[in-house]
Design a protein around this motif. Structure first.
Motif, short mmCIF file in Angstrom:
data_model
loop_
_atom_site.label_atom_id
_atom_site.label_comp_id
_atom_site.label_asym_id
_atom_site.label_seq_id
_atom_site.Cartn_x
_atom_site.Cartn_y
_atom_site.Cartn_z
N ASP A 123 0.83 -1.20 0.00
CA ASP A 123 0.00 0.00 0.00
C ASP A 123 0.87 1.25 0.00
O ASP A 123 0.54 2.26 -0.64
CB ASP A 123 -0.91 -0.01 1.23
CG ASP A 123 -1.91 1.13 1.22
OD1 ASP A 123 -2.37 1.49 0.12
OD2 ASP A 123 -2.24 1.65 2.29
N MET A 124 1.97 1.19 0.71
CA MET A 124 2.87 2.34 0.82
C MET A 124 3.39 2.77 -0.55
O MET A 124 3.47 3.96 -0.88
CB MET A 124 4.03 2.00 1.74
CG MET A 124 4.99 3.17 2.01
SD MET A 124 6.39 2.64 3.01
CE MET A 124 5.56 1.98 4.46
N VAL A 171 0.27 11.67 5.34
CA VAL A 171 -0.36 11.80 6.65
C VAL A 171 -1.27 10.60 6.90
O VAL A 171 -1.27 10.01 7.99
CB VAL A 171 -1.18 13.10 6.74
CG1 VAL A 171 -1.96 13.15 8.06
CG2 VAL A 171 -0.26 14.30 6.64
N LEU A 172 -2.03 10.21 5.89
CA LEU A 172 -2.95 9.08 6.04
C LEU A 172 -2.19 7.77 6.22
O LEU A 172 -2.65 6.88 6.95
CB LEU A 172 -3.88 9.00 4.84
CG LEU A 172 -4.91 10.14 4.73
CD1 LEU A 172 -5.69 10.01 3.43
CD2 LEU A 172 -5.84 10.14 5.91
N LEU A 173 -1.04 7.65 5.56
CA LEU A 173 -0.24 6.43 5.72
C LEU A 173 0.17 6.25 7.18
O LEU A 173 -0.02 5.18 7.77
CB LEU A 173 1.00 6.49 4.84
CG LEU A 173 2.03 5.37 5.06
CD1 LEU A 173 1.43 4.02 4.75
CD2 LEU A 173 3.28 5.62 4.22
N TYR A 174 0.73 7.31 7.77
CA TYR A 174 1.12 7.23 9.17
C TYR A 174 -0.09 7.11 10.08
O TYR A 174 -0.02 6.49 11.15
CB TYR A 174 1.97 8.45 9.56
CG TYR A 174 3.38 8.37 9.06
CD1 TYR A 174 4.35 7.68 9.76
CD2 TYR A 174 3.76 8.99 7.87
CE1 TYR A 174 5.66 7.59 9.30
CE2 TYR A 174 5.06 8.91 7.40
CZ TYR A 174 6.01 8.21 8.11
OH TYR A 174 7.30 8.13 7.65
N ALA A 183 -10.67 -3.58 8.23
CA ALA A 183 -11.42 -2.33 8.04
C ALA A 183 -10.48 -1.14 7.94
O ALA A 183 -10.73 -0.20 7.17
CB ALA A 183 -12.40 -2.14 9.19
N ILE A 184 -9.38 -1.17 8.69
CA ILE A 184 -8.44 -0.06 8.71
C ILE A 184 -7.53 -0.06 7.48
O ILE A 184 -7.19 1.00 6.94
CB ILE A 184 -7.57 -0.11 9.98
CG1 ILE A 184 -8.44 0.11 11.21
CG2 ILE A 184 -6.48 0.96 9.94
CD1 ILE A 184 -7.71 -0.09 12.52
N LEU A 185 -7.16 -1.24 6.99
CA LEU A 185 -6.22 -1.35 5.88
C LEU A 185 -6.68 -0.57 4.65
O LEU A 185 -5.86 0.03 3.95
CB LEU A 185 -5.99 -2.82 5.52
CG LEU A 185 -5.03 -3.60 6.40
CD1 LEU A 185 -5.01 -5.07 6.01
CD2 LEU A 185 -3.62 -3.01 6.31
#
Length: 319
Positions: free
Chosen positions: A24-25, A114-117, A244-246
């Motif tokens: 995803d990163m 920001v969303l990644l962290y 759900a978070i992924l």
């Protein structure tokens, strides 16, 4: 606390999560700042949902062959119901992200870091809180009543304050950062800190990150009790939460430009919280079947989405 999972299942799932985070990163951004398109985000959102359903199918297949069809069916429904509840709560979290990015005027190409962290922090936080919740439930069974009452109160507050927009200028954390940290007024790419004249300064992007992580804490306090209304199996609680978070980052980019079209979804989430809270409170008198819970949650969320689309379409026609 009893669980259907063996040690190797926990290890395999954690390895899978790490691999997906790395993917995803790089898939949603790489090393260069850029805006993620709605089409790309939609494709990844569908991919995350598909992975969750494949995992559920594999879990059912394994349990069907090892412990029997009845338990396999129950655990599969528990996972899907928990996933649906946690996904709906994460969607509500997206409205907070939008508010924060709008308040700080974060350029679209900087939002993805920001969303990644934020997602990484949410995963660690959920893992810690799930372990704490499992320990509390195993030691003090009455804590489920506390969870139930808390969810009912939270759901009612969401209805009452659904249209309320917090004044971020008065936020104590933000005020503390501005008064105690050296901060710049401008962004410096995706950097959270910069060095000027030999001194380390924090950029506005760092303030956004802190606020995002705080919102993760607040929403985790709601989501963990909610999943315990569906199941107390630690493996189901953990996996449904993490799945759900992924997909949260991809879902944000997919809905960011049309979040106003789903403004009634907050009310649907509030109803779901009240429902699961009541389910916990009456557990000793009546056990609400998992299938019934799944049907109710799916119906409420579907109706709230449909009502939102109809309401905004009518508004657009009048304008």
């Amino acid at each position: 606390m009893e669980t259907v999972a063996q040690g190797w299942m926990w290890g395999a799932f954690v390895a899978f999560v790490i691999a997906m985070l790395v993917l995803d990163m790089f898939a949603l951004g790489g090393n260069k700042p850029r805006k993620v398109s709605v089409k790309e985000a939609a494709a990844w959102s569908l991919g995350w949902f598909t992975l969750a359903m494949v995992f559920n199918a594999l879990l059912w297949w394994y349990l069907d062959g090892s412990v029997g069809r009845e338990i396999a069916n129950t655990k599969a429904m528990e996972f899907f119901t928990g996933y649906l509840i946690e996904k709906s709560l994460s969607v509500d979290n997206l409205f907070v992200f939008l508010m924060l990015f709008g308040f700080f005027a974060v350029p679209a190409e900087y939002q993805r870091r920001v969303l990644l962290y934020g997602v990484l922090g949410a995963i660690v936080l959920r893992a810690v809180m799930i372990l704490a919740g499992v320990w509390l439930v195993s030691q003090f069974s009455w804590i489920l009543y506390v969870f139930g009452a808390f969810l009912v109160i939270t759901g009612l507050k969401m209805v009452l304050f659904a249209e309320h927009k917090p004044d971020l200028e008065r936020n104590p954390v933000l005020k503390w950062m501005r008064s105690h940290l050296r901060m710049t007024n401008e962004y410096s790419g995706e950097h959270f800190t910069v060095v000027k004249d030999g001194l380390r300064y924090f950029t506005p992007l760092f303030a956004v990150l802190v606020m995002v992580e705080i919102s993760d804490v607040i929403f985790a306090v709601d989501s963990i009790p909610a999943i315990f209304a569906v199941t107390t199996d630690p493996f189901i609680v953990f996996t449904s939460n993490i799945f759900a978070i992924l997909g949260l980052r991809a879902l944000y980019f997919m809905l960011a430009d049309m979040a106003d079209r789903f403004h009634l979804l907050k009310y649907g989430v509030a109803v779901v919280l009240v429902f699961v809270g009541i389910k916990l409170l009456i557990a000793d008198f009546y056990h609400v079947p998992v299938l019934l819970s799944l049907a109710f949650v799916a119906l409420i969320l579907t109706l709230s989405v449909i009502a939102s689309l109809i309401a905004t379409r009518t508004k657009e026609v009048k304008v």
